[in-house]
Scaffold this motif. Structure first.
Motif, PDB file in Angstrom:
ATOM      1  N   ILE A 267       0.783  -1.202  -0.055  1.00 27.52           N
ATOM      2  CA  ILE A 267       0.090   0.103  -0.132  1.00 27.52           C
ATOM      3  C   ILE A 267       0.862   1.225   0.284  1.00 27.52           C
ATOM      4  N   ARG A 268       1.887   1.227   0.771  1.00 27.95           N
ATOM      5  CA  ARG A 268       2.877   2.378   0.922  1.00 27.95           C
ATOM      6  C   ARG A 268       3.435   2.560  -0.515  1.00 27.95           C
ATOM      7  N   SER A 269       3.757   1.499  -1.361  1.00 24.55           N
ATOM      8  CA  SER A 269       4.323   1.751  -2.377  1.00 24.55           C
ATOM      9  C   SER A 269       3.337   2.183  -3.432  1.00 24.55           C
ATOM     10  N   LEU A 270       1.965   1.896  -3.280  1.00 26.19           N
ATOM     11  CA  LEU A 270       1.098   2.430  -4.036  1.00 26.19           C
ATOM     12  C   LEU A 270       0.886   3.595  -3.811  1.00 26.19           C
ATOM     13  N   ILE A 271       0.888   4.145  -2.716  1.00 26.91           N
ATOM     14  CA  ILE A 271       0.657   5.618  -2.363  1.00 26.91           C
ATOM     15  C   ILE A 271       1.770   6.393  -2.854  1.00 26.91           C
ATOM     16  N   LYS A 272       2.999   5.808  -2.834  1.00 30.41           N
ATOM     17  CA  LYS A 272       4.132   6.680  -3.397  1.00 30.41           C
ATOM     18  C   LYS A 272       3.735   6.921  -4.922  1.00 30.41           C
ATOM     19  N   SER A 273       3.448   5.698  -5.797  1.00 25.82           N
ATOM     20  CA  SER A 273       3.169   5.935  -7.104  1.00 25.82           C
ATOM     21  C   SER A 273       2.238   6.774  -7.415  1.00 25.82           C
ATOM     22  N   LEU A 274       1.116   7.001  -6.486  1.00 22.32           N
ATOM     23  CA  LEU A 274      -0.174   7.857  -6.753  1.00 22.32           C
ATOM     24  C   LEU A 274       0.411   9.074  -6.806  1.00 22.32           C
ATOM     25  N   GLY A 275       1.273   9.363  -5.822  1.00 19.95           N
ATOM     26  CA  GLY A 275       2.141  10.636  -5.662  1.00 19.95           C
ATOM     27  C   GLY A 275       2.848  11.190  -6.742  1.00 19.95           C
ATOM     28  N   GLN A 276       3.084  10.383  -7.873  1.00 22.72           N
ATOM     29  CA  GLN A 276       3.937  10.838  -8.952  1.00 22.72           C
ATOM     30  C   GLN A 276       3.018  11.608  -9.902  1.00 22.72           C
ATOM     31  N   ASN A 277       2.011  11.313 -10.118  1.00 25.11           N
ATOM     32  CA  ASN A 277       0.835  12.078 -10.920  1.00 25.11           C
ATOM     33  C   ASN A 277      -0.278  12.781 -10.336  1.00 25.11           C
ATOM     34  N   ARG A 278      -0.492  12.778  -9.069  1.00 27.63           N
ATOM     35  CA  ARG A 278      -1.657  13.378  -8.487  1.00 27.63           C
ATOM     36  C   ARG A 278      -1.085  13.597  -6.701  1.00 27.63           C
ATOM     37  N   SER A 279      -2.209  14.549  -6.333  1.00 27.88           N
ATOM     38  CA  SER A 279      -1.892  14.884  -4.875  1.00 27.88           C
ATOM     39  C   SER A 279      -2.559  13.845  -3.991  1.00 27.88           C
ATOM     40  N   VAL A 280      -1.821  13.646  -2.921  1.00 26.79           N
ATOM     41  CA  VAL A 280      -2.600  12.738  -1.816  1.00 26.79           C
ATOM     42  C   VAL A 280      -2.419  13.263  -0.449  1.00 26.79           C
ATOM     43  N   ILE A 281      -3.722  13.195   0.029  1.00 25.67           N
ATOM     44  CA  ILE A 281      -3.550  13.522   1.668  1.00 25.67           C
ATOM     45  C   ILE A 281      -3.765  12.029   2.282  1.00 25.67           C
ATOM     46  N   LEU A 282      -2.981  12.004   3.346  1.00 26.98           N
ATOM     47  CA  LEU A 282      -2.690  10.557   4.071  1.00 26.98           C
ATOM     48  C   LEU A 282      -2.904  10.807   5.353  1.00 26.98           C
ATOM     49  N   SER A 283      -3.819  10.156   6.054  1.00 27.63           N
ATOM     50  CA  SER A 283      -4.141  10.346   7.569  1.00 27.63           C
ATOM     51  C   SER A 283      -3.589   9.427   8.340  1.00 27.63           C
ATOM     52  N   THR A 284      -2.604   9.485   9.228  1.00 25.36           N
ATOM     53  CA  THR A 284      -2.326   8.223  10.017  1.00 25.36           C
ATOM     54  C   THR A 284      -1.911   8.733  11.200  1.00 25.36           C
ATOM     55  N   HIS A 285      -1.659   7.549  12.159  1.00 25.93           N
ATOM     56  CA  HIS A 285      -1.005   8.001  13.666  1.00 25.93           C
ATOM     57  C   HIS A 285       0.232   7.216  13.603  1.00 25.93           C
ATOM     58  N   ILE A 286       0.578   6.276  12.434  1.00 25.53           N
ATOM     59  CA  ILE A 286       1.716   5.705  12.407  1.00 25.53           C
ATOM     60  C   ILE A 286       3.002   6.447  11.849  1.00 25.53           C
ATOM     61  N   LEU A 287       3.984   6.780  12.641  1.00 18.84           N
ATOM     62  CA  LEU A 287       4.957   7.863  12.054  1.00 18.84           C
ATOM     63  C   LEU A 287       5.777   7.274  10.930  1.00 18.84           C
ATOM     64  N   PRO A 288       6.247   5.939  10.793  1.00 20.06           N
ATOM     65  CA  PRO A 288       7.204   5.336   9.901  1.00 20.06           C
ATOM     66  C   PRO A 288       6.330   5.648   8.467  1.00 20.06           C
ATOM     67  N   GLU A 289       5.067   5.327   8.652  1.00 19.55           N
ATOM     68  CA  GLU A 289       4.376   5.504   7.582  1.00 19.55           C
ATOM     69  C   GLU A 289       4.439   6.820   6.843  1.00 19.55           C
ATOM     70  N   VAL A 290       4.600   8.017   7.648  1.00 18.57           N
ATOM     71  CA  VAL A 290       4.574   9.452   6.963  1.00 18.57           C
ATOM     72  C   VAL A 290       6.020   9.460   6.544  1.00 18.57           C
ATOM     73  N   GLN A 291       6.993   8.807   7.146  1.00 15.63           N
ATOM     74  CA  GLN A 291       8.534   8.950   6.775  1.00 15.63           C
ATOM     75  C   GLN A 291       8.466   8.139   5.361  1.00 15.63           C
ATOM     76  N   ALA A 292       8.024   7.298   5.368  1.00 12.32           N
ATOM     77  CA  ALA A 292       7.982   6.243   4.088  1.00 12.32           C
ATOM     78  C   ALA A 292       7.444   7.030   2.956  1.00 12.32           C
ATOM     79  N   THR A 293       6.289   7.653   3.150  1.00  8.67           N
ATOM     80  CA  THR A 293       5.645   8.060   1.874  1.00  8.67           C
ATOM     81  C   THR A 293       5.395   9.329   1.671  1.00  8.67           C
ATOM     82  N   CYS A 294       5.448  10.112   2.606  1.00  6.70           N
ATOM     83  CA  CYS A 294       4.935  11.604   2.419  1.00  6.70           C
ATOM     84  C   CYS A 294       6.228  12.895   2.146  1.00  6.70           C
ATOM     85  N   ASP A 295       5.659  13.971   1.353  1.00  4.37           N
ATOM     86  CA  ASP A 295       6.636  15.030   1.070  1.00  4.37           C
ATOM     87  C   ASP A 295       6.606  15.986   2.224  1.00  4.37           C
ATOM     88  N   ARG A 296       5.356  15.895   2.583  1.00  5.59           N
ATOM     89  CA  ARG A 296       5.026  17.149   3.882  1.00  5.59           C
ATOM     90  C   ARG A 296       4.193  16.579   5.052  1.00  5.59           C
TER      91      ARG A 296
END
Lengths: 323, 250
Positions: free
Chosen positions: A182-211
């Motif tokens: 799912i994380r790699s899917l989110i990353k690939s989504l981020g290439q051509n669209r914007s994503v807002i991801l809500s979570t309380h898992i910190l590594p998830e943010v580190q692994a996938t987010c720009d901001r």
């Protein structure tokens, strides 16, 4: 280091002074932020901080008490249909109909988003491929595991190829392999669209987010790029191991060291203040022949930032506690 | 867009056994009534022949059956409508519809249209029984058509009321019970009208089945049609309002 503001390209989502009350309880208080094209934004916060409420308001499932939301230039209140058609949304609980098969369900979702008959089949194929659902197209959603239901939920959010995808805790209930996918899917989504991801898992943010944005009790308390956050989190803790370990006092006297904790006879954890401390420590250890053989920067302090920010007591709390 | 939702609705209905069971039960009960009524007709026939201006087969067999059908369906329609919005709320699938680029009116109209499809299927199946009499005798087809329309209008207003009450709660049982109560109330409301004197006209006018009766007799009065249409529009409007305010309160 502010990015230059491009006037020609307005942000995809602009949220201004968004507030939401449930009775007397303030769930979201004056939250404002922008989401730019191609950005993956992590919405971080402890449980009950107002993440889901904010997401629901941005997607139109919940009306805000006050504030304005503009999506792709369309105001969510004045022009809801155009605004909503730019969004794909996965709520906290995947909104799936248990009695339908995966194919039937995704077809229905595609139709709801006004895909024409000719667009439908390729869109369905692509969404299934993206989310690894090719094998289960003919199975009833009710008979699928939680992980697969979650994937169906994500497929639903991307089937109409919206410019913005909003995912509310997308990896809850998944096994580690699925989480990675799912994380790699989110990353690939981020290439051509914007994503807002809500979570309380910190590594998830580190692994996938720009901001990253951290929200606490309905208020936005931190907003920074992931690099900044990493910078802030990295660098002030090291775990080191020596073959001929010096005693703790010697280490504490080294320039730039703040505290030293002994983990086992060979290992210490060092908290430091100076820049380029790691390099400096290596040099010293060579000079004194301590036999340094392990040097691991600790990132646990990122978690500490989060904890520090989200549990810090406000003056009001202190008063409350005193009373 | 409305059609997409209506299609999904009818599909979901027939994917659960409930719709099939409801159709089967109604068909069985009315089938039995139908046979009993035919039997009655044969007993009455010798006397009828002697009368002038005799009521026909349609009056003696068909009208009473649909009169009874209305009462049975009053009890059964709440079971059909209870899930229509309450289930979506319970399973949080309503979020999918709220975040989709459709308006709440489209959503509610789609749902209602889905119910209407079911009603058409149900009524058409019931109509097959009297139509089978065509094999042996002539029927008053005009009257039959009037009965068909009467059933559609009556069940349509049942559905609109049921849909509104389903939008108020996320519990299907509560939706069913309150719908049943509301329909029953609208049925029996004119029972007291005789003793009321003054307000009699208004109270008996509200009764759902009173308007139905005249249509079953083949009297096509525009006030009756308007009554049912107004009920439907009122409750569809209320449902739209309710869902809108759901987004405000939660």
């Amino acid at each position: 280091m502010d990015a230059p503001i491009d006037i020609k390209q307005p942000p995809l989502i602009r949220v201004e002074k968004l507030s939401r009350l449930y009775g007397d309880t303030v769930a979201v208080n004056q939250v404002s932020f922008d989401l730019n094209k191609g950005e993956v934004l992590g919405f971080l916060g402890p449980n009950g901080a107002g993440k889901s409420t904010s997401m629901q308001m941005i997607t139109g499932s919940l009306a805000p008490t006050a504030g304005q939301i503009t999506i792709n230039g369309f105001d969510l209140i004045d022009d809801p249909i155009k605004a909503k058609s730019c969004i794909g949304y996965l709520p906290e609980n995947p909104p799936v109909y248990r009695e339908l098969t995966v194919d039937e369900y995704l077809t229905y979702c595609a139709r709801l988003h006004r895909l024409s008959r000719t667009e439908l089949t390729p869109a369905l194929q692509e969404a299934k491929e993206h989310c690894g659902l090719e094998e289960v197209g003919h199975r009833l959603i009710g008979n699928l595991s939680k992980g697969f239901q979650q994937r169906v939920g994500i497929a639903q959010a991307i089937i109409h190829q919206p410019p913005v995808v909003i995912l509310d805790e997308p990896t809850v209930g998944l096994d580690p392999i699925q989480i990675r996918e799912i994380r790699s899917l989110i990353k690939s989504l981020g290439q051509n669209r914007s994503v807002i991801l809500s979570t309380h898992i910190l590594p998830e943010v580190q692994a996938t987010c720009d901001r990253v944005q951290i929200i606490r009790r309905g208020e936005l308390i931190y907003n920074a790029s992931i690099d900044e956050l990493n910078q802030r989190g990295k660098g002030n803790h090291l775990t080191v191991a020596f073959t001929q370990p010096p005693n703790q006092q010697t280490l504490e006297d080294v320039d730039g060291v703040k505290t030293v904790t002994s983990i086992d006879p060979q290992r210490y954890q060092i908290q430091f203040e100076a820049d380029d401390f790691a390099m400096f420590l290596v040099e010293i250890s060579v000079q004194n022949q301590w036999g340094l053989f392990e040097l691991i920067p600790d990132n646990t302090s990122l978690e500490e930032i989060f904890v520090e920010l989200t549990t810090a007591e406000t003056p009001a709390d202190v008063e409350e506690n005193a009373a | 867009m409305i059609l997409t939702i209506a299609r999904k609705e009818i599909k979901s209905m027939f994917l659960s056994p409930l719709a099939w069971v409801i159709l089967a039960v109604i068909q069985a009960i009315l089938g039995y009534m139908f046979l009993a009524q035919i039997e009655n007709f044969f007993i009455l026939q010798p006397q009828l022949i002697q009368l002038e201006n005799t009521p026909g087969v349609t009056d003696i067999i068909v009208a009473p059956i649909f009169s009874l059908a209305a009462i049975i369906l009053l009890m059964i329609m709440p079971l059909v409508t209870m899930r229509i919005l309450a289930e979506e709320k319970k399973n949080k699938t309503i979020n999918l519809l709220f975040s989709a680029p459709i308006s709440i009116s489209q959503l509610v109209l789609g749902k209602f249209l889905g119910l209407l499809f079911f009603i058409i299927i149900l009524t058409s199946l019931l109509m097959l029984m009297p139509l089978s009499l065509l094999l042996g005798t002539a029927l008053d087809l005009g009257k039959l058509f009037s009965i068909y329309i009467a059933m559609l209008l009556l069940l349509g207003s049942f559905a609109a009321i049921g849909m509104y009450l389903s939008s108020l709660t996320d519990n299907q049982t509560i939706a069913a019970v309150s719908t049943f109560g509301a329909l029953l109330m609208l049925w029996i409301i004119d029972w007291v009208s005789d003793s009321l004197g003054q307000g009699q006209g208004v109270v008996s006018y509200l009764s759902l089945l009173k308007h139905h009766q005249t249509l079953l007799e083949g009297v096509f009065k525009s006030t009756d049609i308007a009554y049912y249409l107004l009920i439907m529009i009122l409750f569809i409007g209320l449902t739209i309002r309710q869902l809108d305010s759901d987004r405000l309160q939660h």
